[in-house]
Design an enzyme around this catalytic site. Structure first.
Site, PDB file in Angstrom:
ATOM      1  N   GLU A  22       6.801   4.761   6.956  1.00 35.20           N
ATOM      2  CA  GLU A  22       5.655   4.630   7.860  1.00 35.20           C
ATOM      3  C   GLU A  22       5.081   3.211   7.925  1.00 35.20           C
ATOM      4  O   GLU A  22       4.689   2.746   8.987  1.00 35.20           O
ATOM      5  CB  GLU A  22       4.542   5.606   7.450  1.00 35.20           C
ATOM      6  CG  GLU A  22       4.778   7.042   7.906  1.00 35.20           C
ATOM      7  CD  GLU A  22       5.622   7.865   6.939  1.00 35.20           C
ATOM      8  OE1 GLU A  22       6.294   7.275   6.078  1.00 35.20           O
ATOM      9  OE2 GLU A  22       5.606   9.103   7.049  1.00 35.20           O
ATOM     10  N   ALA A  54       7.603  11.736  12.494  1.00 34.91           N
ATOM     11  CA  ALA A  54       6.797  12.036  13.671  1.00 34.91           C
ATOM     12  C   ALA A  54       7.354  11.283  14.870  1.00 34.91           C
ATOM     13  O   ALA A  54       7.899  10.186  14.714  1.00 34.91           O
ATOM     14  CB  ALA A  54       5.359  11.608  13.410  1.00 34.91           C
ATOM     15  N   GLU A 112       8.107  14.400   4.594  1.00 32.27           N
ATOM     16  CA  GLU A 112       6.877  15.116   4.191  1.00 32.27           C
ATOM     17  C   GLU A 112       7.045  16.630   4.323  1.00 32.27           C
ATOM     18  O   GLU A 112       6.526  17.391   3.498  1.00 32.27           O
ATOM     19  CB  GLU A 112       5.695  14.614   5.028  1.00 32.27           C
ATOM     20  CG  GLU A 112       5.316  13.191   4.612  1.00 32.27           C
ATOM     21  CD  GLU A 112       4.280  12.571   5.519  1.00 32.27           C
ATOM     22  OE1 GLU A 112       4.549  12.489   6.742  1.00 32.27           O
ATOM     23  OE2 GLU A 112       3.217  12.179   5.034  1.00 32.27           O
ATOM     24  N   GLY A 129       7.579  11.906   8.489  1.00 28.59           N
ATOM     25  CA  GLY A 129       7.164  13.302   8.549  1.00 28.59           C
ATOM     26  C   GLY A 129       8.280  14.260   8.170  1.00 28.59           C
ATOM     27  O   GLY A 129       8.018  15.358   7.660  1.00 28.59           O
TER      28      GLY A 129
HETATM   29  C1  3H9 Z   1       5.654   9.372  10.711  1.00 28.08           C
HETATM   30  O1  3H9 Z   1       6.522  10.132  10.428  1.00 28.08           O
HETATM   31  C2  3H9 Z   1       4.214   9.658  10.461  1.00 28.08           C
HETATM   32  C3  3H9 Z   1       3.973  10.818   9.554  1.00 28.08           C
HETATM   33  O2  3H9 Z   1       3.880  10.405   8.202  1.00 28.08           O
HETATM   34  C4  3H9 Z   1       2.627  11.450   9.832  1.00 28.08           C
HETATM   35  C5  3H9 Z   1       2.562  12.381  10.943  1.00 28.08           C
HETATM   36  C6  3H9 Z   1       1.255  13.108  11.012  1.00 28.08           C
HETATM   37  N1  3H9 Z   1      10.070   8.613  16.983  1.00 28.08           N
HETATM   38  O3  3H9 Z   1      17.534   4.117  15.683  1.00 28.08           O
HETATM   39  P1  3H9 Z   1      18.428   4.900  16.565  1.00 28.08           P
HETATM   40  C7  3H9 Z   1      14.777   7.473  18.641  1.00 28.08           C
HETATM   41  S1  3H9 Z   1       5.955   7.871  11.481  1.00 28.08           S
HETATM   42  C8  3H9 Z   1      10.557   8.558  18.225  1.00 28.08           C
HETATM   43  O4  3H9 Z   1      19.043   4.193  17.711  1.00 28.08           O
HETATM   44  P2  3H9 Z   1      20.152   5.353  14.328  1.00 28.08           P
HETATM   45  C9  3H9 Z   1      15.157   6.038  18.939  1.00 28.08           C
HETATM   46  O5  3H9 Z   1      14.149   5.410  19.691  1.00 28.08           O
HETATM   47  C10 3H9 Z   1       7.722   7.888  11.718  1.00 28.08           C
HETATM   48  N2  3H9 Z   1      11.830   8.216  18.511  1.00 28.08           N
HETATM   49  O6  3H9 Z   1      19.550   5.683  15.760  1.00 28.08           O
HETATM   50  C11 3H9 Z   1      16.441   6.229  19.716  1.00 28.08           C
HETATM   51  O7  3H9 Z   1      16.089   6.599  21.020  1.00 28.08           O
HETATM   52  P3  3H9 Z   1      17.004   6.186  22.292  1.00 28.08           P
HETATM   53  C12 3H9 Z   1       8.444   7.504  10.475  1.00 28.08           C
HETATM   54  C13 3H9 Z   1      12.626   7.934  17.490  1.00 28.08           C
HETATM   55  O8  3H9 Z   1      21.116   6.413  14.023  1.00 28.08           O
HETATM   56  C14 3H9 Z   1      17.070   7.434  19.025  1.00 28.08           C
HETATM   57  O9  3H9 Z   1      16.010   8.100  18.362  1.00 28.08           O
HETATM   58  N3  3H9 Z   1       9.871   7.460  10.737  1.00 28.08           N
HETATM   59  C15 3H9 Z   1      12.180   7.986  16.175  1.00 28.08           C
HETATM   60  O10 3H9 Z   1      20.589   3.924  14.262  1.00 28.08           O
HETATM   61  C16 3H9 Z   1      18.116   7.067  18.010  1.00 28.08           C
HETATM   62  O11 3H9 Z   1      17.565   6.126  17.098  1.00 28.08           O
HETATM   63  C17 3H9 Z   1      10.537   6.302  10.932  1.00 28.08           C
HETATM   64  O12 3H9 Z   1       9.981   5.232  10.860  1.00 28.08           O
HETATM   65  C18 3H9 Z   1      10.834   8.342  15.929  1.00 28.08           C
HETATM   66  N4  3H9 Z   1      10.314   8.448  14.688  1.00 28.08           N
HETATM   67  O13 3H9 Z   1      18.933   5.464  13.306  1.00 28.08           O
HETATM   68  C19 3H9 Z   1      12.003   6.433  11.218  1.00 28.08           C
HETATM   69  N5  3H9 Z   1      13.217   7.653  15.358  1.00 28.08           N
HETATM   70  O14 3H9 Z   1      18.298   6.907  22.089  1.00 28.08           O
HETATM   71  C20 3H9 Z   1      12.358   5.653  12.458  1.00 28.08           C
HETATM   72  C21 3H9 Z   1      14.260   7.418  16.162  1.00 28.08           C
HETATM   73  O15 3H9 Z   1      16.197   6.645  23.442  1.00 28.08           O
HETATM   74  N6  3H9 Z   1      13.730   5.829  12.865  1.00 28.08           N
HETATM   75  N7  3H9 Z   1      13.916   7.592  17.453  1.00 28.08           N
HETATM   76  O16 3H9 Z   1      17.129   4.689  22.226  1.00 28.08           O
HETATM   77  C22 3H9 Z   1      14.792   5.248  12.260  1.00 28.08           C
HETATM   78  O17 3H9 Z   1      14.661   4.588  11.247  1.00 28.08           O
HETATM   79  C23 3H9 Z   1      16.136   5.406  12.884  1.00 28.08           C
HETATM   80  O18 3H9 Z   1      15.939   5.736  14.233  1.00 28.08           O
HETATM   81  C24 3H9 Z   1      17.029   6.485  12.240  1.00 28.08           C
HETATM   82  C25 3H9 Z   1      18.294   6.690  13.102  1.00 28.08           C
HETATM   83  C26 3H9 Z   1      17.445   5.992  10.846  1.00 28.08           C
HETATM   84  C27 3H9 Z   1      16.303   7.786  12.136  1.00 28.08           C
END
Ligand code: 3H9
Length: 689
Positions: A123, A61, A103, A100
């Protein structure tokens, strides 16, 4: 268009396309909802294939939306639509599938991933629980114990592990091609996750997960709530359990811990080189590290880990042997840490390393990091040596923790080459890198610092020069305030317990025992000449050092460590504090836990506010990163300044002003705090003029 659809024969291809990582925001949910409708309205469709554009399937999400109220269509409804669709959905997982994103895949009938994919439900690391079916569909698919492990730790798994767990049906290089070719018979044999029976109950696994969460994520609500939801999957109907999951997700999403954890997540990502810094960094394929002690060897290992070639310099053959031994210890530890690297990985790292006492061996290094003894004289000698052997365009960096880098630079022919790169021990593990910009530091040197942080996968925070930069300056004030409490009536174990209760990874006295009391002692001696004589000085730490109680390394410090084991309270320390209080004419009083926490936290906040006022740190969120990543401040409180915001500047100033009446030098509120209190709507995160 953040979701694209395309008919490929009897298949409908649905591609999430919200670069860079396909975070699922409102537009993507709208697009997925329309794709569901399109699939339902298309006759003769045999499958819908869901995939992601670019390097990710979906990162979950869009957490940027979590500060506002949720807007329909909601992801849990979309997952329900996929799970009950008469046309089977196949997840073609082309990259990370997290939160998500995972999911959505769990709601599909079939899941195929590229070998490089990472899949999981992180999460809890954002202070929430999975909110679109993860806590129910995952245990139905892979069993309760492995689902508990994934969901309560938030750690993603590789595609290979996901396949072994039964989370995905296979790994292939081209999941889209396989999804298109999958024969209808195989597809119809696959059971929809929602039709699987409840997983078998496993009270032991649930209790083990609870104990691990309490130990490894103390103070955090989300892991325990997630465990309860997963446990309920064994004996609750899917509909009822999904409703409970959704309610928990929404409750936590709006809570303080989730807000704090999101703040740190985005602060980490914002801490990269600013776009205004246009200078090209020095290339980083070959660097030198001068000094092969614990810190120098750790820096060298961090660089080797990142594929950089390193020349580790020492002064003589004995130093070379010591440095080699330090590197060997790190290599042995890496070999033991299962799953991180194998024997060929270790050999490759060692193959990139040269250890020498001849500075000519480092002649082609484009960056040299000095990690020598903390003495201006020694450091100047090291830089004179580096200056005479390296190319004039090589960038030079000092790993000093406290020394004035302008003073070090004065010895250089070209001071613009020098910057501070302050690593934290153990340097190959700790994520923080304080980059210190000295008066003459060039943009190129600064850009090189940022580039090194990116290469080593560290979070950079830029500081200007002052005693201790951002982190150690706050630490020094924290320790001073703790020593004052000890003099006035507390003892180290009460103080440590109170701060661990607040959420610090370790109390200040146990931490000092670990780093060695002699280091802080040397700093205090360095500061003797400039310390305001009117400032209250607590001599207890000095006495500890004079009595040889240097910490863990000698088996005794603030605590005793019999046989090199765990810490044991030592009543002699309390006697020593009582004696010093008597000498100083202090009447000791009972200080409760709440006051210990309040005094120590506000001492740090006030110092941090001064650091902001003086422009040593550019933004409050940088201080949050330093305290969380370098000093064990609880991440779930969002870092020091985020926590200060939650207390409110007005309340902080009122308390500090009260204490300033007893001791104005220690407690007078910093200008940034007074400013913020005056304009109470302004957060300390706002730019300081
Ligand atoms: C969820 O899913 C809830 C659901 O269960 C329920 C829903 C109803 N949101 O880290 P990076 C942005 S909760 C918004 O530098 P990498 C990040 O800010 C979510 N933005 O790249 C950055 O922006 P910017 C559960 C996000 O390759 C850009 O993407 N998910 C999100 O080193 C690149 O990110 C997580 O906890 C996000 N969810 O790593 C996963 N994710 O370019 C969280 C990333 O403006 N994310 N951005 O600075 C990560 O672990 C890493 O970002 C990922 C990529 C491994 C995906």
């Amino acid at each position: 268009m953040t979701v694209k659809t395309e008919h490929l024969g009897t298949a409908l291809l649905v591609t999430m396309a919200a670069p860079p990582v396909n975070a699922i925001g409102h537009a993507t949910r709208e697009g997925l909802s329309q794709a569901l409708a399109q699939a339902a309205a298309t006759p003769g469709l045999t499958r819908v294939i869901l995939t992601g554009a670019g390097r990710a399937f979906a990162a979950g999400a869009d957490a940027r939306e979590f500060d506002a109220a949720p807007v329909a269509p909601h992801l849990n409804e979309i997952c329900a639509g996929i799970a009950t669709s008469p046309v089977p959905w196949i997840a073609a997982i082309n990259g990370v599938a997290l939160g998500g994103g995972c999911e959505l895949a769990l709601a599909c009938r079939y899941r195929i991933a590229v070998p490089a994919a990472r899949i999981g439900l992180p999460e809890v690391t954002l202070g929430v629980v999975p909110g679109a079916g993860g806590t129910q569909r995952l245990p139905r698919l892979i069993g309760l114990a492995p689902a508990l492990d994934l969901i309560s730790t938030g750690k993603p798994v590789t595609a290979a592990r996901a396949e072994a767990l039964g989370l995905i049906d296979g790994q292939v290089d081209d999941p889209l091609a396989v999804a298109l070719a999958l024969d209808i018979g195989t597809l119809s044999l696959a059971t929809q996750t929602d039709d699987l029976p409840n997983p078998a109950a496993d009270p032991e696994a649930v209790e083990a997960a609870r104990q691990t969460a309490l130990r490894k994520m103390p103070g955090q609500i989300a892991p325990l709530r997630a465990i309860a939801l997963v446990a309920a999957s064994a004996d609750t109907s899917l509909a009822e359990a999904l409703a409970a999951e959704r309610a928990t997700f929404l409750e936590l999403r709006a809570g303080d811990q989730a807000r704090a954890l999101r703040h740190v997540f985005f602060a980490e990502r914002a801490a990269k080189a600013p776009s205004t810094l246009t200078a090209a960094p020095a290339p980083l394929d070959r660097i030198a590290v001068a000094g092969g002690g614990t810190m120098g060897a750790g820096i060298a290992w961090a660089a080797l880990d990142a594929g950089v070639s390193v020349c580790l310099l020492e002064t003589d053959a004995e130093g070379v042997a010591r440095a080699r031994a330090n590197i060997d210890k790190l290599a042995a530890a890496a070999a033991q840490a299962r799953g991180l690297t194998d024997a060929s990985g270790i050999a490759a790292r060692l193959g990139r390393l040269v250890v020498d006492h001849d500075p000519a061996a480092a002649a082609d290094a484009t960056l040299a990091i000095e990690a020598a003894f903390e003495s201006l004289e020694v450091k100047r000698q090291v830089f004179a040596m580096l200056e005479s052997h390296l190319q004039p365009e090589a960038v030079l960096a000092t790993n000093t923790s406290y020394l004035d880098i302008d003073e070090i630079a004065r010895g250089l022919a070209d001071p613009s080459r020098l910057l501070g790169l302050h690593f934290f021990a153990p340097a190959h593990i700790m994520k923080l890198l304080e980059i210190v910009r000295a008066g003459a530091t060039s943009d190129r040197a600064l850009a090189t610092g940022y580039a090194l942080a990116a290469r080593l996968n560290k979070v950079p925070v830029v500081a200007r020069i002052c005693d201790g930069f951002i982190g150690n300056r706050i630490l020094a004030r924290y320790r001073e305030a703790a020593d004052t409490l000890m003099m006035d009536g507390s003892n180290p174990w009460e103080i440590d317990e109170a701060m661990v209760g607040f959420g610090m990874a370790m109390g200040p006295y146990e931490a000092q025992d670990l780093s060695g009391l002699d280091i802080a002692f040397a700093n205090r001696r360095r500061q003797d000449a400039t310390r305001d004589p009117a400032r209250r000085y607590i001599p207890i730490s000095d006495r500890m050092v004079n009595e040889g109680r240097l910490g863990r390394k000698v088996g005794v410090g603030w605590y005793r460590y019999p046989g090199g084991g765990g810490k044991v309270i030592d009543p002699l320390v309390e006697d020593l504090a009582r004696e010093e209080a008597w000498f100083a004419g202090v009447t000791r009083r009972r200080i409760d836990e709440a006051e210990i926490v309040e005094r120590l936290v506000l001492a740090m906040v006030n110092e941090a506010a001064a650091i902001l006022s003086e422009g040593i740190a550019a933004r409050a969120s940088d201080i949050d990163l330093v305290t969380v990543l370098g000093y064990g401040f609880p991440r779930w409180r969002g870092g020091l300044m985020h926590h200060a915001d939650s207390l409110g500047a007005k309340a902080i100033v009122a308390r500090l002003s009260e204490w300033a009446q007893e001791d104005p030098l220690a407690w007078t509120p910093a200008p940034a705090l007074l400013d913020a209190a005056e304009c109470s709507s302004r957060h300390m995160d706002s730019p300081v003029s």
